[in-house]
Write a protein that holds these residues in place. Structure first.
Motif: not given
Length: 98
Positions: A4-30
């Motif tokens: 919701r914060r990111d408006h269901f858009r990929c922060c890297y390519c800008g594509s807007q997709q339904p929730g099941p098509e999205l993942t969460l990415d760690h800015v600073e990898p675990r």
């Protein structure tokens, strides 16, 4: 909440997709000390998450101008109350590298 914060858009390519098509990415990898805080997570499509893999976001964005532009736009449009500290460091790193 992150989607919701990111408006269901990929922060890297800008594509807007339904929730099941999205993942969460760690800015600073675990594996490099990043945590699961809201400030360290961004919405990411599966293709971008695969391309970025375990690379730190600043490094990935420094070598990908189109992704960098999308990410900076996402930062400008998101509610960054919880993301501020990590994203601010990332934006500085991008500016220094670019």
């Amino acid at each position: 909440r992150i989607f919701r914060r990111d408006h269901f858009r990929c922060c890297y390519c800008g594509s807007q997709q339904p929730g099941p098509e999205l993942t969460l990415d760690h800015v600073e990898p675990r594996m490099r000390g990043g945590d699961h805080s809201e400030g360290n997570l961004v919405t990411c499509c599966q293709a971008c998450n695969t391309a970025k893999a375990g690379e730190a976001a600043w490094s990935y964005l420094a070598r990908n101008p189109a992704a960098r532009a999308c990410f900076l736009e996402a930062v400008a449009n998101a509610d960054t109350r919880h993301a501020g500290p990590v994203w601010a460091r990332l934006v500085r790193a991008i500016e220094e590298a670019g």
